[in-house]
Structures are given as C-alpha cells and as structure tokens.
Design a protein around this motif. Sequence first.
Motif, PDB file in Angstrom:
ATOM      1  N   TYR A 109     -30.218  14.923  -4.923  1.00 32.97           N
ATOM      2  CA  TYR A 109     -30.624  16.183  -4.300  1.00 32.97           C
ATOM      3  C   TYR A 109     -31.204  15.931  -2.904  1.00 32.97           C
ATOM      4  CZ  TYR A 109     -32.660  20.743  -3.520  1.00 32.97           C
ATOM      5  OH  TYR A 109     -32.980  21.952  -2.971  1.00 32.97           O
ATOM      6  N   ALA A 110     -32.089  14.960  -2.794  1.00 25.52           N
ATOM      7  CA  ALA A 110     -32.689  14.649  -1.498  1.00 25.52           C
ATOM      8  C   ALA A 110     -31.620  14.207  -0.499  1.00 25.52           C
ATOM      9  CB  ALA A 110     -33.763  13.579  -1.647  1.00 25.52           C
ATOM     10  N   ARG A 111     -30.671  13.415  -0.953  1.00 30.59           N
ATOM     11  CA  ARG A 111     -29.584  12.959  -0.064  1.00 30.59           C
ATOM     12  C   ARG A 111     -28.768  14.133   0.453  1.00 30.59           C
ATOM     13  NH1 ARG A 111     -27.603   7.518  -3.186  1.00 30.59           N
ATOM     14  NH2 ARG A 111     -29.285   6.196  -2.403  1.00 30.59           N
ATOM     15  N   ARG A 112     -28.509  15.125  -0.422  1.00 31.66           N
ATOM     16  CA  ARG A 112     -27.768  16.314   0.021  1.00 31.66           C
ATOM     17  C   ARG A 112     -28.518  17.046   1.133  1.00 31.66           C
ATOM     18  NH1 ARG A 112     -26.681  16.773  -5.527  1.00 31.66           N
ATOM     19  NH2 ARG A 112     -28.209  18.432  -5.838  1.00 31.66           N
ATOM     20  N   LEU A 113     -29.840  16.937   1.110  1.00 34.58           N
ATOM     21  CA  LEU A 113     -30.662  17.545   2.165  1.00 34.58           C
ATOM     22  C   LEU A 113     -30.777  16.648   3.396  1.00 34.58           C
ATOM     23  CD1 LEU A 113     -33.659  18.924   0.034  1.00 34.58           C
ATOM     24  CD2 LEU A 113     -31.728  20.222   0.942  1.00 34.58           C
ATOM     25  N   GLY A 114     -30.258  15.420   3.266  1.00 35.16           N
ATOM     26  CA  GLY A 114     -30.378  14.462   4.361  1.00 35.16           C
ATOM     27  C   GLY A 114     -31.770  13.864   4.463  1.00 35.16           C
ATOM     28  N   LYS A 115     -32.460  13.816   3.352  1.00 36.98           N
ATOM     29  CA  LYS A 115     -33.841  13.319   3.328  1.00 36.98           C
ATOM     30  C   LYS A 115     -33.998  12.222   2.290  1.00 36.98           C
ATOM     31  CE  LYS A 115     -35.716  17.403   5.207  1.00 36.98           C
ATOM     32  NZ  LYS A 115     -36.775  17.589   6.108  1.00 36.98           N
ATOM     33  N   LEU A 116     -35.140  11.563   2.328  1.00 36.21           N
ATOM     34  CA  LEU A 116     -35.521  10.595   1.301  1.00 36.21           C
ATOM     35  C   LEU A 116     -36.234  11.338   0.177  1.00 36.21           C
ATOM     36  CD1 LEU A 116     -36.917   7.774   3.613  1.00 36.21           C
ATOM     37  CD2 LEU A 116     -34.713   7.797   2.407  1.00 36.21           C
ATOM     38  N   PRO A 117     -36.065  10.899  -1.080  1.00 32.02           N
ATOM     39  CA  PRO A 117     -36.695  11.611  -2.189  1.00 32.02           C
ATOM     40  C   PRO A 117     -38.203  11.378  -2.301  1.00 32.02           C
ATOM     41  CG  PRO A 117     -35.560   9.696  -3.010  1.00 32.02           C
ATOM     42  CD  PRO A 117     -35.237   9.795  -1.543  1.00 32.02           C
ATOM     43  N   GLY A 118     -38.703  10.326  -1.666  1.00 31.03           N
ATOM     44  CA  GLY A 118     -40.104   9.966  -1.856  1.00 31.03           C
ATOM     45  C   GLY A 118     -40.258   9.174  -3.134  1.00 31.03           C
ATOM     46  N   GLY A 119     -41.437   8.842  -3.452  1.00 31.96           N
ATOM     47  CA  GLY A 119     -41.707   8.044  -4.645  1.00 31.96           C
ATOM     48  C   GLY A 119     -43.186   7.792  -4.753  1.00 31.96           C
ATOM     49  N   LEU A 120     -43.543   6.782  -5.493  1.00 30.95           N
ATOM     50  CA  LEU A 120     -44.945   6.421  -5.712  1.00 30.95           C
ATOM     51  C   LEU A 120     -45.740   7.593  -6.270  1.00 30.95           C
ATOM     52  CD1 LEU A 120     -45.622   4.289  -2.507  1.00 30.95           C
ATOM     53  CD2 LEU A 120     -44.952   3.489  -4.786  1.00 30.95           C
ATOM     54  N   ILE A 121     -45.126   8.349  -7.164  1.00 35.71           N
ATOM     55  CA  ILE A 121     -45.829   9.455  -7.815  1.00 35.71           C
ATOM     56  C   ILE A 121     -46.624   8.860  -8.976  1.00 35.71           C
ATOM     57  CG2 ILE A 121     -45.591  11.649  -9.028  1.00 35.71           C
ATOM     58  CD1 ILE A 121     -44.826  11.751  -6.040  1.00 35.71           C
ATOM     59  N   LYS A 122     -47.891   9.159  -9.016  1.00 38.50           N
ATOM     60  CA  LYS A 122     -48.823   8.543  -9.968  1.00 38.50           C
ATOM     61  C   LYS A 122     -49.714   9.590 -10.631  1.00 38.50           C
ATOM     62  CE  LYS A 122     -47.726   4.555  -7.947  1.00 38.50           C
ATOM     63  NZ  LYS A 122     -46.883   3.573  -8.577  1.00 38.50           N
ATOM     64  N   ILE A 123     -50.292   9.175 -11.740  1.00 42.45           N
ATOM     65  CA  ILE A 123     -51.486   9.837 -12.276  1.00 42.45           C
ATOM     66  C   ILE A 123     -52.608   8.913 -11.844  1.00 42.45           C
ATOM     67  CG2 ILE A 123     -52.752  10.569 -14.330  1.00 42.45           C
ATOM     68  CD1 ILE A 123     -50.011  10.640 -15.789  1.00 42.45           C
ATOM     69  N   HIS A 124     -53.562   9.409 -11.105  1.00 44.08           N
ATOM     70  CA  HIS A 124     -54.607   8.521 -10.592  1.00 44.08           C
ATOM     71  C   HIS A 124     -55.970   9.190 -10.559  1.00 44.08           C
ATOM     72  CE1 HIS A 124     -54.672  10.553  -6.667  1.00 44.08           C
ATOM     73  NE2 HIS A 124     -53.371  10.375  -6.559  1.00 44.08           N
ATOM     74  N   GLY A 125     -56.987   8.343 -10.400  1.00 49.62           N
ATOM     75  CA  GLY A 125     -58.351   8.824 -10.218  1.00 49.62           C
ATOM     76  C   GLY A 125     -58.591   9.159  -8.759  1.00 49.62           C
ATOM     77  N   LEU A 126     -59.833   9.141  -8.370  1.00 50.38           N
ATOM     78  CA  LEU A 126     -60.206   9.500  -6.999  1.00 50.38           C
ATOM     79  C   LEU A 126     -60.065   8.298  -6.080  1.00 50.38           C
ATOM     80  CD1 LEU A 126     -63.273  11.685  -7.941  1.00 50.38           C
ATOM     81  CD2 LEU A 126     -60.939  12.410  -7.462  1.00 50.38           C
ATOM     82  N   ARG A 127     -59.959   8.589  -4.789  1.00 46.74           N
ATOM     83  CA  ARG A 127     -59.855   7.508  -3.807  1.00 46.74           C
ATOM     84  C   ARG A 127     -61.035   6.558  -3.999  1.00 46.74           C
ATOM     85  NH1 ARG A 127     -56.956   6.884   0.602  1.00 46.74           N
ATOM     86  NH2 ARG A 127     -56.321   9.070   0.732  1.00 46.74           N
ATOM     87  N   ASN A 128     -60.770   5.271  -3.902  1.00 46.57           N
ATOM     88  CA  ASN A 128     -61.835   4.280  -4.080  1.00 46.57           C
ATOM     89  C   ASN A 128     -63.012   4.608  -3.165  1.00 46.57           C
ATOM     90  OD1 ASN A 128     -60.418   2.849  -6.005  1.00 46.57           O
ATOM     91  ND2 ASN A 128     -59.478   1.480  -4.523  1.00 46.57           N
ATOM     92  N   GLY A 129     -64.203   4.538  -3.734  1.00 51.20           N
ATOM     93  CA  GLY A 129     -65.420   4.866  -2.998  1.00 51.20           C
ATOM     94  C   GLY A 129     -65.769   6.343  -3.013  1.00 51.20           C
ATOM     95  N   ARG A 130     -64.919   7.174  -3.615  1.00 48.23           N
ATOM     96  CA  ARG A 130     -65.169   8.611  -3.650  1.00 48.23           C
ATOM     97  C   ARG A 130     -65.338   9.156  -5.070  1.00 48.23           C
ATOM     98  NH1 ARG A 130     -62.648  10.769   1.297  1.00 48.23           N
ATOM     99  NH2 ARG A 130     -63.601   9.471   2.885  1.00 48.23           N
ATOM    100  N   GLY A 131     -65.561   8.269  -6.018  1.00 50.68           N
ATOM    101  CA  GLY A 131     -65.703   8.683  -7.409  1.00 50.68           C
ATOM    102  C   GLY A 131     -66.829   9.669  -7.636  1.00 50.68           C
ATOM    103  N   TYR A 132     -67.815   9.671  -6.756  1.00 47.52           N
ATOM    104  CA  TYR A 132     -68.949  10.594  -6.881  1.00 47.52           C
ATOM    105  C   TYR A 132     -68.516  12.061  -6.816  1.00 47.52           C
ATOM    106  CZ  TYR A 132     -68.419  10.807  -1.822  1.00 47.52           C
ATOM    107  OH  TYR A 132     -67.906  10.974  -0.558  1.00 47.52           O
ATOM    108  N   ILE A 133     -67.327  12.332  -6.282  1.00 53.63           N
ATOM    109  CA  ILE A 133     -66.842  13.717  -6.205  1.00 53.63           C
ATOM    110  C   ILE A 133     -66.644  14.280  -7.611  1.00 53.63           C
ATOM    111  CG2 ILE A 133     -64.910  15.183  -5.472  1.00 53.63           C
ATOM    112  CD1 ILE A 133     -64.579  13.204  -3.094  1.00 53.63           C
ATOM    113  N   GLY A 134     -66.265  13.399  -8.545  1.00 51.64           N
ATOM    114  CA  GLY A 134     -66.135  13.795  -9.946  1.00 51.64           C
ATOM    115  C   GLY A 134     -65.268  15.022 -10.150  1.00 51.64           C
ATOM    116  N   LYS A 135     -65.720  15.914 -10.995  1.00 48.87           N
ATOM    117  CA  LYS A 135     -64.951  17.099 -11.381  1.00 48.87           C
ATOM    118  C   LYS A 135     -64.707  18.058 -10.219  1.00 48.87           C
ATOM    119  CE  LYS A 135     -66.944  17.023 -16.009  1.00 48.87           C
ATOM    120  NZ  LYS A 135     -67.851  17.739 -16.914  1.00 48.87           N
ATOM    121  N   PHE A 136     -65.476  17.947  -9.146  1.00 59.59           N
ATOM    122  CA  PHE A 136     -65.294  18.867  -8.025  1.00 59.59           C
ATOM    123  C   PHE A 136     -63.932  18.684  -7.353  1.00 59.59           C
ATOM    124  CE2 PHE A 136     -70.084  18.708  -7.960  1.00 59.59           C
ATOM    125  CZ  PHE A 136     -70.255  19.981  -8.472  1.00 59.59           C
ATOM    126  N   HIS A 137     -63.284  17.540  -7.562  1.00 59.84           N
ATOM    127  CA  HIS A 137     -61.973  17.331  -6.941  1.00 59.84           C
ATOM    128  C   HIS A 137     -60.953  18.353  -7.444  1.00 59.84           C
ATOM    129  CE1 HIS A 137     -59.029  15.672  -9.882  1.00 59.84           C
ATOM    130  NE2 HIS A 137     -60.115  15.472 -10.593  1.00 59.84           N
TER     131      HIS A 137
END
Length: 171
Positions: A109-137
Amino acid sequence: MWKYIVYTLLVLVVVLAVYYFYPSHKLAPGTVIDKLVVNKSKRVMQAYNGNTLVKTYKIALGKNPVGHKQFEGDGKTPEGTYTINERNPNSGYHKNLGISYPNAEDIAYARRLGKLPGGLIKIHGLRNGRGYIGKFHRWKNWTAGCIAVTDEEIDELYKTVIPNAVIQIEP
C-alpha cells in the motif's frame, strides 16, 4: 470569593493526586498474556490469556490516531492483526515490545503511494527520564504511531506477554 477559589484549587489538587497515585490492579504472578486487543477509539488495550480477559490498560496512541497507518511519518497507529515480534529492555523509552508492522499488505500500500511504510511500531513506556509523568501521559495522543503505557505497565507487559503473541488493533 477567595475562599471559593482556594477550596476549588485544593479539591483539584486532591483529585489529581488520587488519579496519579491510585494503584491499578496487578496481574497475578505467573499470568501469561497471549493476545492483546487494542481499541483505538476507546484508547484501551485488553490483555488476554486464551479467551479470558486478564486486564485492561488505558493507552496513548500516535498524534494522528484516526485511520490505519499508511506511510512513515503520518502519526497513525496501524490497524489490523500483527504479532509481538521483539522486546527491548534498553530503548529510548522505558522498555518496549515490538509489533510486526509492516506486513506485506502495508508495504504494498505504501509503495502504491510512493512512500515508505514506516516501522518500529512498539508498545512502550514513557521516554527515559520522564517516567514521573505517569498516568498523565494518557491525556494526549503523543507517540509517532506507537502504543504507550506507563513504565509500571510496560514492566508488567514485558514479563507476561509471550513471544509471537497476537495483537489485534481495531479502529
């Protein structure tokens, strides 16, 4: 008038503190998660062992969450059925579980659009050093297309989600 404002601010602080510090239920020791179901419109991810729902997580998504991811940089979280195909304890975010996006259809599908599909889709926590944001994210969709949970929640998922678990991402 001032008393009313001070009282209102005090109530607001107490409510926010309860929201931030109120503990979620923990999974029982030995729990195994073999399927995750994400409902993007409700901003929840349900964890299953077989057909048994074991926990529901509140999540944040990509900055532009409506619709299926079409190409790199669109800010969308993919939709469809994928697997958890990797885990990284040392990412730029507090641990992550990799999602097998893009599949052959996504790439075509991305190729038909002439684009890259992207990748590196993850389930992750908060950016390192920002865990204090907690549930507010959760108050804002802020990722580049990933699924975000708190650091404590990714710790729990990291331990319990089996390799090649199915992840079904629904609109």
